[in-house]
Design an enzyme around this catalytic site. Structure first.
Site, mmCIF file in Angstrom:
data_model
loop_
_atom_site.group_PDB
_atom_site.id
_atom_site.type_symbol
_atom_site.label_atom_id
_atom_site.label_comp_id
_atom_site.label_asym_id
_atom_site.label_seq_id
_atom_site.Cartn_x
_atom_site.Cartn_y
_atom_site.Cartn_z
ATOM 1 N N GLU A 113 0.841 -1.187 0.000
ATOM 2 C CA GLU A 113 0.000 0.000 0.000
ATOM 3 C C GLU A 113 0.883 1.246 0.000
ATOM 4 O O GLU A 113 2.093 1.169 0.227
ATOM 5 C CB GLU A 113 -0.963 -0.002 1.199
ATOM 6 C CG GLU A 113 -2.041 -1.070 1.095
ATOM 7 C CD GLU A 113 -3.085 -0.994 2.185
ATOM 8 O OE1 GLU A 113 -2.951 -0.149 3.091
ATOM 9 O OE2 GLU A 113 -4.050 -1.785 2.140
ATOM 10 N N HIS A 228 -9.104 10.046 2.463
ATOM 11 C CA HIS A 228 -8.728 8.931 1.594
ATOM 12 C C HIS A 228 -8.854 9.386 0.150
ATOM 13 O O HIS A 228 -9.862 9.987 -0.234
ATOM 14 C CB HIS A 228 -9.627 7.718 1.847
ATOM 15 C CG HIS A 228 -9.064 6.450 1.299
ATOM 16 N ND1 HIS A 228 -9.031 6.193 -0.053
ATOM 17 C CD2 HIS A 228 -8.503 5.376 1.898
ATOM 18 C CE1 HIS A 228 -8.469 5.006 -0.255
ATOM 19 N NE2 HIS A 228 -8.137 4.501 0.921
ATOM 20 N N ARG A 274 -1.090 9.530 1.500
ATOM 21 C CA ARG A 274 -2.481 9.832 1.171
ATOM 22 C C ARG A 274 -2.771 11.325 1.050
ATOM 23 O O ARG A 274 -3.574 11.739 0.210
ATOM 24 C CB ARG A 274 -3.405 9.199 2.215
ATOM 25 C CG ARG A 274 -3.483 7.697 2.064
ATOM 26 C CD ARG A 274 -4.328 7.059 3.135
ATOM 27 N NE ARG A 274 -4.505 5.636 2.860
ATOM 28 C CZ ARG A 274 -5.167 4.806 3.654
ATOM 29 N NH1 ARG A 274 -5.694 5.251 4.780
ATOM 30 N NH2 ARG A 274 -5.296 3.539 3.335
ATOM 31 N N HIS A 331 -11.523 10.162 6.005
ATOM 32 C CA HIS A 331 -11.304 8.741 6.222
ATOM 33 C C HIS A 331 -10.849 8.409 7.635
ATOM 34 O O HIS A 331 -11.335 7.463 8.243
ATOM 35 C CB HIS A 331 -10.263 8.241 5.222
ATOM 36 C CG HIS A 331 -10.043 6.755 5.229
ATOM 37 N ND1 HIS A 331 -11.084 5.852 5.083
ATOM 38 C CD2 HIS A 331 -8.911 6.017 5.349
ATOM 39 C CE1 HIS A 331 -10.601 4.621 5.117
ATOM 40 N NE2 HIS A 331 -9.295 4.692 5.294
ATOM 41 N N ARG A 366 -1.706 9.188 9.008
ATOM 42 C CA ARG A 366 -1.615 7.750 9.276
ATOM 43 C C ARG A 366 -1.053 6.993 8.085
ATOM 44 O O ARG A 366 -1.497 7.168 6.953
ATOM 45 C CB ARG A 366 -3.005 7.207 9.609
ATOM 46 C CG ARG A 366 -3.062 5.703 9.777
ATOM 47 C CD ARG A 366 -4.484 5.242 9.993
ATOM 48 N NE ARG A 366 -5.306 5.442 8.814
ATOM 49 C CZ ARG A 366 -5.759 4.454 8.042
ATOM 50 N NH1 ARG A 366 -5.452 3.202 8.299
ATOM 51 N NH2 ARG A 366 -6.518 4.730 7.004
#
Length: 525
Positions: A113, A228, A274, A331, A366
């Protein structure tokens, strides 16, 4: 008279269930949920759990990636402790049941990811990791645990010593009930529903954080909200999450004419952190373009991502075209109720775990799939604390407080709160819009509210949304730099000289809407 609960847990996500499953059987445990047990963000989590379990991986690499994604706002002690515990947590669960996907040799399948330097994402059911974990943990719950659904907890009960002794809740029939407990745990999630577009469950509106703040607990880092990059976007609405794992498997972000929007933006291109990807997509959407995930490079997409395929099918999107329209939405909240690594807050007897808490793991942004990991870790760590704690009885007498009759305040609609937050305090912020939002929020006079019992479920939710919106707006206005999930177009650069390792702490000292803040240096450098 009913006995006090030993442990009272608000919420039913992965942190709450991990805690519940590991508590001693001789403890009387009660779980309260706002709606149903499975109505939680954890159940919707697609991507997986990050852990350095690969042969070429090491926790030190995972630590480095976490700090980089968090833009070094993290509490390094928390990062190292949680990341080093990750392989053991995964191993323990893998040995208990068939939760995670494995290859033919029985080895864990590992995904990639964004912002990770190695394949380290452990997943279950392809893209149904959260659901798999929640269902597994529910099967481990013992008979000392009582579950009550559709209970709206709205106030923390404090005694004269300012110790938390339980919660006040409104029942479905409108009656008020007090739940008394030696230990009260907030595992209520973040606040995604404050924004127009979100991946969050419809119940996640910041209730627990607002309750803690109103009661006087310290709340921190509320400006850091992760948007997100890729929610399914059809007809002006977001329909569900398209996991970052899709880009990890090779999907590319493109415009309607095929332009690759992440080329030249970041060394990791489509797998950039992100906040970088979200800002770029937002920029293209604001300029009138549509943005798509081109999935034509991914073989057997429907087998690898069955949940995403189902979401697309349900909304009439033909995946045979190879492109999924996307938009960014709120998100994850990096901030929350300030806690230590055992979940203890600044109020004795009150704990917070999961997304409602801020341990410092995530910093300003995060790292993907670190959230389920944090929930597992915090649930286990708090269980160890509570299993060995001396559970003395405390008097049920709540602290006396003055009561002044008042008229109910007028409240905006939920949609008005969401739209104003998305437009003024969303992905891109500036002083003009933040001050405009602060002025608008102040008009509702929520500081005048002394008791919520006269308000309906819906009105209570809106009041909590306004409390959280004020905390986010104040923090975003105060932090005059851009870092991680907080982007100020008028202060577009990180300012390490004035802001590195510094957190904005909010603490309510009187009244519903009071907001006393200070800046403090982070615990670990």
């Amino acid at each position: 008279m009913m006995k006090n609960d030993d442990v009272l847990i608000l919420g039913s996500g992965i942190a709450a269930l991990q805690l519940s499953s590991l508590l001693n059987k001789d403890l009387n445990v009660r779980i309260l949920t706002k709606e149903k047990m499975r109505t939680a963000n954890s159940y919707l989590a697609q991507g997986g759990i990050a852990a350095a379990v690969g042969t070429d991986d090491h926790p030190s690499k995972h630590v480095a990636d976490t700090l980089e994604a968090g833009r070094y706002h993290n509490n390094r002690e928390a990062v190292e402790e949680i990341i080093n515990a990750a392989p053991g947590l995964i191993k323990f669960i893998a040995e208990q049941g068939s939760v995670f996907d494995k290859n033919q040799n029985g080895e864990l399948l590992l995904g990639m990811e964004g912002a990770h330097s190695e394949k380290r994402i452990v997943h279950g059911g392809g893209d149904a990791t959260g659901k798999n974990m929640v269902e597994f943990l529910i099967t481990t719950l013992k008979d000392n645990i009582t579950i009550e659904e559709n209970v709206f907890a709205y106030e923390l009960l404090l005694n004269a010593e300012k110790r938390c002794i339980g919660v006040k809740a409104k029942m479905p029939d409108g009656t008020i009930k007090n739940y008394y407990s030696r230990n009260t745990i907030l595992a209520t999630g973040g606040c995604g529903q404050l924004f127009t577009y979100t991946s969050n469950a419809h119940t996640v509106s910041g209730d627990g954080i607002a309750m803690a703040y109103i009661a006087g607990a310290e709340v921190t880092d509320m400006e850091f909200i992760q948007f997100h990059p890729t929610l399914l976007y059809l007809n002006g609405e977001t329909k569900g999450l398209i996991s970052e794992a899709v880009r990890g498997e090779g999907a590319i972000l493109v415009t309607e004419d095929g332009t690759r929007i992440m080329e030249g933006v970041h060394p990791q291109k489509d797998l950039a952190p992100r906040h970088v990807v979200s800002q770029k997509i937002y920029e293209y959407l604001k300029n009138g373009h549509n943005v798509f995930l081109d999935i034509r490079n991914i073989e057997n997409f429907s087998q690898r991502f069955p949940s995403i395929t189902a979401i697309c099918d349900e909304n009439g999107l033909q995946l045979s075209d190879g492109k999924i329209p996307v938009a960014p939405g709120s998100h994850f909240l990096m901030g929350g109720i300030k806690t230590d690594l055992s979940g203890r807050t600044s109020i004795n007897g009150l704990y917070a775990i999961g997304e409602a808490a801020c341990t410092g793991l995530h910093g300003a942004n995060r790292l993907a799939s670190n959230s389920l990991l944090e929930g597992l870790y915090m649930g286990e760590k708090l269980s160890s604390w509570l299993n060995t704690a001396v559970n003395e009885d405390y008097p049920r007498l709540e602290a006396a407080r003055p009561y002044t009759p008042y008229e109910k305040v007028s409240l905006p609609t939920k949609q008005e709160i969401k739209n104003s937050m998305m437009e003024r305090v969303g992905i891109v912020r500036n002083e003009v819009n933040l001050k405009k939002q602060k002025t608008w929020l102040d008009t509702f006079n929520i500081h005048q509210i002394d008791d919520l019992k006269a308000y309906s479920f819906d009105e209570m939710t809106k009041i909590f949304m306004l409390v959280i919106a004020s905390l986010i707006t104040d923090s975003a206005l105060k932090r005059t730099e851009s870092r991680g999930g907080h982007f100020r177009s008028d202060y577009p650069m990180e300012d390490d000289q004035h802001w590195l390792k510094k957190s904005i702490i909010h603490k309510n000292s009187w009244g519903m809407g009071s907001n006393h803040e200070h800046v403090e240096t982070a615990l670990a450098t």
